[in-house]
Enzyme design. Structure first.
Site, PDB file in Angstrom:
ATOM      1  N   ASN A 121       0.855  -1.187   0.000  1.00  0.00           N
ATOM      2  CA  ASN A 121       0.000   0.000   0.000  1.00  0.00           C
ATOM      3  C   ASN A 121       0.887   1.232   0.000  1.00  0.00           C
ATOM      4  OD1 ASN A 121      -2.886  -1.028   0.337  1.00  0.00           O
ATOM      5  ND2 ASN A 121      -1.693  -2.230   1.823  1.00  0.00           N
ATOM      6  N   GLU A 122       1.168   1.679  -1.209  1.00  0.00           N
ATOM      7  CA  GLU A 122       2.104   2.786  -1.404  1.00  0.00           C
ATOM      8  C   GLU A 122       1.420   4.103  -1.048  1.00  0.00           C
ATOM      9  OE1 GLU A 122       4.950   1.983  -1.631  1.00  0.00           O
ATOM     10  OE2 GLU A 122       5.422   0.484  -3.147  1.00  0.00           O
ATOM     11  N   PRO A 123       2.193   5.202  -0.949  1.00  0.00           N
ATOM     12  CA  PRO A 123       1.594   6.498  -0.627  1.00  0.00           C
ATOM     13  C   PRO A 123       0.365   6.775  -1.499  1.00  0.00           C
ATOM     14  CG  PRO A 123       3.961   6.695  -0.702  1.00  0.00           C
ATOM     15  CD  PRO A 123       3.649   5.285  -1.103  1.00  0.00           C
TER      16      PRO A 123
ATOM     17  N   THR B 262      10.235   1.793  -3.544  1.00  0.00           N
ATOM     18  CA  THR B 262      10.065   0.359  -3.312  1.00  0.00           C
ATOM     19  C   THR B 262      10.794  -0.437  -4.387  1.00  0.00           C
ATOM     20  OG1 THR B 262       7.920   0.783  -2.329  1.00  0.00           O
ATOM     21  CG2 THR B 262       8.312  -1.456  -3.122  1.00  0.00           C
TER      22      THR B 262
END
Ligand code: F6R
Length: 632
Positions: free
Chosen positions: A170-172, A189
């Protein structure tokens, strides 16, 4: 917030509970203490559910952080009969697209590092699939959520944290209520994953991940972080505002979550970095030094110009109470730093010195100036290259060297068809390699040779003769992959033999907490253990630690500062240049894009600047060291 996990964490030995974070946080002295604690929480849950004859439902991460936990759970299974036959597992994520049989898949990771060694039933293992067609992804994700719910949700979710602040992938920008879905990976990442994929270009751009909402539905959550490269994101997640810029910060809204971190990952937390801000503390000389240096930086004054008001206005009134006046304390810190400045690091009498270099370039990158100084001052300097560094050589470099050997043979041994066809075959094996494929032993050997010859040239440029170089090739490193074996008796024995051969007066070891691949840490452990083995043989060298290529010691940690002249800095640069295979774009640059020689110079110039700002003499550059006092 006293939750049941945080309550059990508080009573865990070799750890400290931090009150001032918004996610309860437990700081462990070492990664193995942390792993034991987390494994014990999992084991307690599994045993409890087994007694009730209902399944324990676990949410599991991959990555480097949970490896110790998996190792400990496997040990508990083998030695204590911990029974996983009734455990259901759901993994957080998988790259997409990704063949489950690929060496890069999280399927492979989980089986190799955990499932194959315990009695979890195949049908109870769930991992998002990376091999489903694009049009089927949404249905697959909905089904994954339904499946988790069908077991009554996750009893315990374990998490790592990415430097982008991600949990799962769950990236920014991920919403608090997001569910399992296909996502784009953040550039940070992908860069962090590059080493495992033998280059950033080979890292997939997408992944299927459980959402923030799916994770927060778990009954308990433990989020783990190891190493100082995680320190700033741990602070953002655990004590700053809740924001979708840092998915892990959503854990602040979960009623039963715990941050389990090692001391390096905790370094930026207010209670660790500036504990005097958050309450009464027990002062010791190390903390006093840290606080006074911090104050000097905070108010922008050199140490000896600090005044009572500076202390009073910046939470340091306790120090004035302890010492009665500021004069004594500022002088003490100043004198300590001044005494640590040392232009003759091995003294005036000729000494035998071993510099342990985890990879074949750490010696010159991190302490090349001191190496040159030691050699110039007539000491007998040895360099022990602990690993071959073979996985960090690009194929195109291997190809160029093969070309050289090819031409060489044509020039001098034109009739040696056997050698020529061998070289052709090797070149062909490079040409037919797919992105991300592992090298065979022969190719690794060639890449190791490239680094060996570079190291020899680098050492000679620093004034250390070839006959004083030892290439230890420690066995733990030789997996051909980024992940390495843990330290073994054979590694320790090789180092102990070298200590017996040289009987050094002084040794230098990379005491590194932030090497992205853990190699430095294992190398340091090998030396620490070996020193312990030979101490009964009256081999008790002075033990100094230097930082690897990634970070520098904080000023309060520095116990010896070796000033470098402009000429020495230039000679050091020449020595670093000999490591051609690591120039321009190194295979494993870590998160920093600068070339190693630039980092080395920025770092040593910066230390000199800090010393000068503290009111100490003005030097061109400084290399920093710390003595080994029983911990890295
Ligand atoms: C892995 C995962 C990621 C990792 C994170 C930290 O399944 O979901 O969130 O936990 O990227 O990775 P390491 O532990 O390798 O630093």
């Amino acid at each position: 917030m006293a939750t049941d996990i945080s309550r059990s964490a508080r009573i865990t030995p070799k750890s400290k509970f931090v009150r001032h974070t918004k996610v309860p946080t437990q700081i462990f002295e070492t990664s193995s203490d942390l792993a034991k604690f987390v494994a014990s929480v999992v084991a307690d849950l599994v045993r409890k559910k087994n007694e009730q004859n209902i399944p324990a439902v676990l949410g599991l991460p991959t990555g480097s952080t949970p490896l110790g936990v998996y190792r400990e759970l496997i040990r508990m299974h083998n030695e204590e009969g911990l029974d996983f036959s009734n455990v259901i597992t759901f993994n957080l994520d998988e790259y997409w697209p990704m063949d489950p049989d690929s060496i890069h898949s999280y399927h492979k990771f989980m089986h190799e590092n955990f499932f194959d060694h315990v009695n979890v039933k195949q049908e109870n293992i769930h991992i998002p699939r990376g091999d489903i067609a694009a049009e089927d992804v949404d249905i697959f994700c909905e089904e994954y959520e339904r499946l988790i719910e069908s077991y009554g949700g996750l009893d315990l979710q374990l998490l790592g944290i990415g430097r982008s602040g991600h949990i799962g992938f769950n990236e920014p920008g991920s919403a608090r209520n997001s569910l399992t879905r296909l996502v784009n990976l953040d550039p940070i990442t992908r860069r962090d994953a590059a080493s495992g994929f033998f280059g950033e270009d080979n890292v997939p751009h997408h992944a299927i991940t459980m959402g923030v909402g799916s994770i927060l539905s778990a009954k308990k959550i433990i989020i783990m972080a190891l190493g100082e490269h995680k320190a700033s994101v741990v602070k953002r997640a655990a004590e700053m505002e809740v924001t979708d810029e840092v998915s892990a910060s959503f854990l602040q809204t979960h009623a039963n979550s715990l941050f389990a971190v090692d001391s390096a990952a905790a370094a930026e937390l207010t209670a660790v970095k500036t504990p005097w801000i958050v309450g009464n503390i027990e002062w010791n000389s190390q903390l006093e030094k840290k606080a006074v240096i911090w104050l000097s930086n905070e108010v922008g004054k050199p140490l000896l110009k600090l005044e009572t008001d500076d202390f009073l206005h910046n939470h340091l009134h306790q120090l004035i109470h302890k010492y009665g006046s500021v004069a004594q304390i500022r002088q003490r810190v100043f004198d300590g730093l001044l005494e640590g400045i040392c232009t003759r690091p091995a003294g005036t009498e000729p000494q035998r010195v071993i510099v342990f270099s985890p990879h074949p370039d750490d010696d010159v990158i991190s302490m090349g100036g001191t190496l040159i100084t030691l050699a110039d001052q007539g000491h007998e300097v040895y360099i022990a290259y602990m690993t071959s560094g073979n996985i960090a050589v690009f194929d195109h470099d291997a190809l160029r060297h093969l070309d050289f050997v090819h031409e060489f043979h044509k020039l001098f041994h034109a009739d040696d068809t056997k050698v020529l066809s061998h070289i052709e075959a090797l070149k062909e094996s490079i040409a037919s390699k797919n992105a991300g494929d592992l090298d065979n032993a022969e190719m690794l050997g060639i890449k190791g040779l490239i680094r060996k010859t570079e190291a020899t040239a680098g050492a000679q440029a620093a004034g250390v003769p070839e006959e004083h170089l030892r290439f230890l090739d420690l066995p733990f490193y030789n997996t051909g992959q980024v992940s390495k074996k843990p330290i073994g008796e054979d590694d320790i024995a090789i180092v102990a033999d070298l200590l017996r051969e040289v009987r050094p007066h002084q040794i230098y070891v990379a005491g590194d907490l932030s090497d992205p691949h853990g190699t430095h840490r294992v190398c340091a452990e090998a030396v620490i253990n070996a020193v312990d083995v030979v101490k009964s043989e009256e081999i008790t060298p002075e033990f100094w630690m230097y930082r690897g290529a990634w970070e520098e010691y904080e000023p309060h940690e520095i116990e010896r500062a070796v000033p470098l002249s402009p000429e020495v800095v230039l000679r050091k640069r020449e020595a670093i240049f000999k490591h051609e295979s690591q120039k321009d774009s190194a295979f494993y640059p870590g998160s920093d894009k600068r070339e190693f020689w630039v980092r080395a110079e920025d770092r040593t110039r910066n230390t000199a600047k800090i010393y000068n700002q503290l009111g100490l003499p003005e030097y061109f550059a400084i290399e920093a060291f710390k003595q080994y006092h029983g911990e890295l």
